[in-house]
Design a protein around this motif. Structure first.
Motif, PDB file in Angstrom:
ATOM      1  N   SER A   1       0.833  -1.205   0.000  1.00 18.10           N
ATOM      2  CA  SER A   1       0.000   0.000   0.000  1.00 18.10           C
ATOM      3  C   SER A   1       0.865   1.252   0.000  1.00 18.10           C
ATOM      4  O   SER A   1       2.074   1.199   0.268  1.00 18.10           O
ATOM      5  N   GLN A   2       0.240   2.382  -0.296  1.00 16.28           N
ATOM      6  CA  GLN A   2       0.919   3.673  -0.210  1.00 16.28           C
ATOM      7  C   GLN A   2       1.383   3.936   1.222  1.00 16.28           C
ATOM      8  O   GLN A   2       2.467   4.478   1.450  1.00 16.28           O
ATOM      9  N   LYS A   3       0.568   3.544   2.174  1.00 20.48           N
ATOM     10  CA  LYS A   3       0.896   3.731   3.594  1.00 20.48           C
ATOM     11  C   LYS A   3       2.187   3.001   3.951  1.00 20.48           C
ATOM     12  O   LYS A   3       3.078   3.556   4.607  1.00 20.48           O
ATOM     13  N   GLU A   4       2.314   1.757   3.507  1.00 17.72           N
ATOM     14  CA  GLU A   4       3.531   0.982   3.784  1.00 17.72           C
ATOM     15  C   GLU A   4       4.738   1.609   3.097  1.00 17.72           C
ATOM     16  O   GLU A   4       5.830   1.687   3.679  1.00 17.72           O
TER      17      GLU A   4
ATOM     18  N   VAL B   1     -10.679  20.233   7.674  1.00 17.11           N
ATOM     19  CA  VAL B   1     -10.266  19.953   6.294  1.00 17.11           C
ATOM     20  C   VAL B   1     -10.439  18.471   5.983  1.00 17.11           C
ATOM     21  O   VAL B   1     -10.919  18.100   4.905  1.00 17.11           O
ATOM     22  N   LEU B   2     -10.071  17.617   6.920  1.00 19.91           N
ATOM     23  CA  LEU B   2     -10.224  16.173   6.707  1.00 19.91           C
ATOM     24  C   LEU B   2     -11.695  15.792   6.550  1.00 19.91           C
ATOM     25  O   LEU B   2     -12.048  14.962   5.703  1.00 19.91           O
ATOM     26  N   LYS B   3     -12.563  16.409   7.344  1.00 21.61           N
ATOM     27  CA  LYS B   3     -14.006  16.143   7.225  1.00 21.61           C
ATOM     28  C   LYS B   3     -14.525  16.561   5.850  1.00 21.61           C
ATOM     29  O   LYS B   3     -15.317  15.865   5.227  1.00 21.61           O
ATOM     30  N   THR B   4     -14.074  17.729   5.400  1.00 22.31           N
ATOM     31  CA  THR B   4     -14.510  18.219   4.090  1.00 22.31           C
ATOM     32  C   THR B   4     -14.016  17.305   2.975  1.00 22.31           C
ATOM     33  O   THR B   4     -14.734  17.040   2.009  1.00 22.31           O
ATOM     34  N   LEU B   5     -12.778  16.818   3.115  1.00 21.71           N
ATOM     35  CA  LEU B   5     -12.238  15.883   2.122  1.00 21.71           C
ATOM     36  C   LEU B   5     -13.040  14.586   2.112  1.00 21.71           C
ATOM     37  O   LEU B   5     -13.348  14.040   1.043  1.00 21.71           O
ATOM     38  N   GLU B   6     -13.378  14.091   3.284  1.00 22.80           N
ATOM     39  CA  GLU B   6     -14.163  12.857   3.368  1.00 22.80           C
ATOM     40  C   GLU B   6     -15.522  13.034   2.690  1.00 22.80           C
ATOM     41  O   GLU B   6     -16.023  12.128   2.009  1.00 22.80           O
ATOM     42  N   ALA B   7     -16.116  14.218   2.868  1.00 20.12           N
ATOM     43  CA  ALA B   7     -17.426  14.486   2.267  1.00 20.12           C
ATOM     44  C   ALA B   7     -17.346  14.612   0.749  1.00 20.12           C
ATOM     45  O   ALA B   7     -18.370  14.507   0.057  1.00 20.12           O
ATOM     46  N   ALA B   8     -16.122  14.826   0.226  1.00 20.70           N
ATOM     47  CA  ALA B   8     -15.943  15.015  -1.221  1.00 20.70           C
ATOM     48  C   ALA B   8     -15.482  13.745  -1.928  1.00 20.70           C
ATOM     49  O   ALA B   8     -15.172  13.792  -3.125  1.00 20.70           O
ATOM     50  N   ILE B   9     -15.457  12.613  -1.230  1.00 19.95           N
ATOM     51  CA  ILE B   9     -14.930  11.374  -1.823  1.00 19.95           C
ATOM     52  C   ILE B   9     -15.651  11.007  -3.113  1.00 19.95           C
ATOM     53  O   ILE B   9     -15.027  10.503  -4.062  1.00 19.95           O
TER      54      ILE B   9
ATOM     55  N   LEU C   1      -6.294  10.598   2.018  1.00 22.91           N
ATOM     56  CA  LEU C   1      -6.648  10.619   3.437  1.00 22.91           C
ATOM     57  C   LEU C   1      -5.808   9.619   4.229  1.00 22.91           C
ATOM     58  O   LEU C   1      -5.332   9.925   5.339  1.00 22.91           O
ATOM     59  N   ASP C   2      -5.608   8.432   3.675  1.00 17.35           N
ATOM     60  CA  ASP C   2      -4.780   7.419   4.348  1.00 17.35           C
ATOM     61  C   ASP C   2      -3.347   7.925   4.541  1.00 17.35           C
ATOM     62  O   ASP C   2      -2.745   7.719   5.599  1.00 17.35           O
ATOM     63  N   LEU C   3      -2.801   8.582   3.508  1.00 13.78           N
ATOM     64  CA  LEU C   3      -1.432   9.080   3.599  1.00 13.78           C
ATOM     65  C   LEU C   3      -1.308  10.204   4.619  1.00 13.78           C
ATOM     66  O   LEU C   3      -0.310  10.287   5.353  1.00 13.78           O
ATOM     67  N   ILE C   4      -2.300  11.079   4.672  1.00 12.20           N
ATOM     68  CA  ILE C   4      -2.273  12.157   5.668  1.00 12.20           C
ATOM     69  C   ILE C   4      -2.296  11.572   7.076  1.00 12.20           C
ATOM     70  O   ILE C   4      -1.530  11.994   7.956  1.00 12.20           O
ATOM     71  N   ARG C   5      -3.155  10.587   7.299  1.00  6.10           N
ATOM     72  CA  ARG C   5      -3.242   9.976   8.635  1.00  6.10           C
ATOM     73  C   ARG C   5      -1.969   9.195   8.969  1.00  6.10           C
ATOM     74  O   ARG C   5      -1.505   9.194  10.117  1.00  6.10           O
ATOM     75  N   SER C   6      -1.395   8.545   7.965  1.00  6.03           N
ATOM     76  CA  SER C   6      -0.139   7.822   8.194  1.00  6.03           C
ATOM     77  C   SER C   6       0.983   8.791   8.532  1.00  6.03           C
ATOM     78  O   SER C   6       1.804   8.529   9.415  1.00  6.03           O
ATOM     79  N   THR C   7       1.015   9.920   7.828  1.00 10.75           N
ATOM     80  CA  THR C   7       2.046  10.922   8.093  1.00 10.75           C
ATOM     81  C   THR C   7       1.910  11.469   9.503  1.00 10.75           C
ATOM     82  O   THR C   7       2.910  11.719  10.183  1.00 10.75           O
TER      83      THR C   7
END
Length: 385
Positions: free
Chosen positions: A63-66, A107-115, A126-132
């Motif tokens: 994954s990108q996260k890994e 910002v994360l909430k707004t991004l989630e609403a725009a999926i 979103l996964d990469l932001i949370r991993s970072t």
């Protein structure tokens, strides 16, 4: 000064760079990429400021996260300074996130609403932001949107001929590859011509019409699926084709998503999404590969000619992206179709991929895309403010 880490995720790649401000410009300390993410074989390569390899290894990434975790571990092993901030390329922010911005819970909430605007891209971001955040919990993160560059589009360019209620929901042309276009404008500086068309040609491809450095027209639409045919994407289609596929083949939204984004384009036409493979097959007499290249080049030339109308003329044509920077035959094919606009090229200079290879009234050349450097520039501006 501590550096800025720029993260640029693709479908199966993770590009990155560590940049430090030097006399008002972002200078790379190192850059690299993790490739083959989600595939059987992958690799990580990191180069220093001089382009010499600092780290190379074969490695499989699920994954990108890994991949991001391994990249940051590799950078720590190289004993480079921890970043002061991390900037992420975000393909689409929906109708509400249209400017580069610091990442916050809102910002994360707004991004989630725009999926639903970009279901193939936003979840990975979103996964990469949370991993970072888990890797660098004390470091601010910034979202740099590909759509931001195109906020200068006039309404006549971004509005679709649909009832107003859909426009109010955000159904409109957004445009993409904005960080690439912004990096080219930055590199050209005062040398940028007033009426310029930039063709960013890679696995994903688009064109933009720039009037005095501002985007006034672009080929991709509400999503990166629109525009010219691409490696695995259809580009623009008659909407009736989609209705036919739904009715005759009972394709649902997921099946259409897969077909339009992963199983179409050059891959469907010529059997490969890689232009080098297509060119080799075409040179060997493969009709389908040759047809795929012709359809690709014809679409690019038609779009460039249409953008000359939007601009009221054409002063420069710029090629960027993997195909645009490295495929002399594709550039020659496109330019030959645009002679009516005053485009003439020096074949030897084009073959050598020189920065400028025109011989007519319209300047034609190559400017490499620098998305990671542009992310660092945008983050630097936000930190300064």
């Amino acid at each position: 000064m501590r550096p800025i880490l720029a993260v640029n995720s693709g479908s199966s790649t993770l590009k990155f760079g560590l940049f430090v401000e030097d006399n008002g410009e972002q200078r790379a300390l190192l850059q690299g990429s993790a490739e083959g993410i989600g595939k059987d074989g992958g690799k990580l390569e990191i180069q220093g400021a001089d382009g010499k390899p600092l780290h190379q290894e074969e490695r499989k990434y699920a994954s990108q996260k890994e991949a991001l975790q391994h990249v940051t571990d590799a950078m720590a092993a190289l004993k480079v300074d921890r970043p002061i901030a991390v900037g992420h390329r975000i393909v689409h922010g929906g109708p509400k996130l249209v400017d580069h911005v610091r990442v916050t819970p809102d910002v994360l909430k707004t991004l989630e609403a725009a999926i639903h605007f970009a279901p193939l891209h936003i979840p990975t971001s979103l996964d990469l932001i949370r991993s970072t955040e888990s890797i660098y919990p004390d470091i601010p993160q910034f979202a740099c949107f590909d759509t931001a560059f195109h906020q200068t589009l006039p309404e006549e360019a971004y509005r679709y001929p649909l009832p107003a209620q859909f426009a109010e929901e955000g159904v409109r042309r957004y445009g993409f590859h904005g960080l690439s276009y912004a990096s080219i404008v930055h590199q050209l500086g005062s040398e940028l011509k007033s009426r310029t068309v930039i063709a960013h040609l890679g696995n994903g491809s688009s064109l933009a019409a720039l009037l005095d450095g501002k985007s006034i027209d672009t080929s991709m639409g509400m999503t990166p699926t629109g525009g010219i045919p691409m490696g695995t994407r259809t580009g623009d289609l008659d909407p009736g084709v989609l209705l036919y596929l739904m009715r005759a083949h009972k394709l649902n939204d997921q099946a259409l998503e897969t077909l339009l984004n992963h199983n179409s384009g050059l891959l469907a036409l010529g059997g490969a999404s890689d232009m080098r493979k297509l060119q080799s097959s075409a040179d060997g007499g493969d009709h389908d590969a040759a047809l795929a290249i012709e359809i690709f080049c014809r679409a690019i030339a038609r779009t460039a000619a249409a953008f000359a109308v939007s601009l009221g003329g054409l002063d420069a044509l710029v090629f960027a992206g993997g195909i645009g920077e490295h495929s002399a035959p594709v550039r020659a094919n496109i330019c030959a179709r645009l002679k009516l606009l005053g485009i003439e090229i020096d074949s030897a200079c084009n073959q050598a991929s020189e920065a400028v290879f025109s011989s007519g009234n319209v300047q034609v050349g190559i400017v490499p895309s620098q998305e990671e450097a542009q992310i660092a520039r945008e983050v630097g501006k936000l930190l300064a403010n």
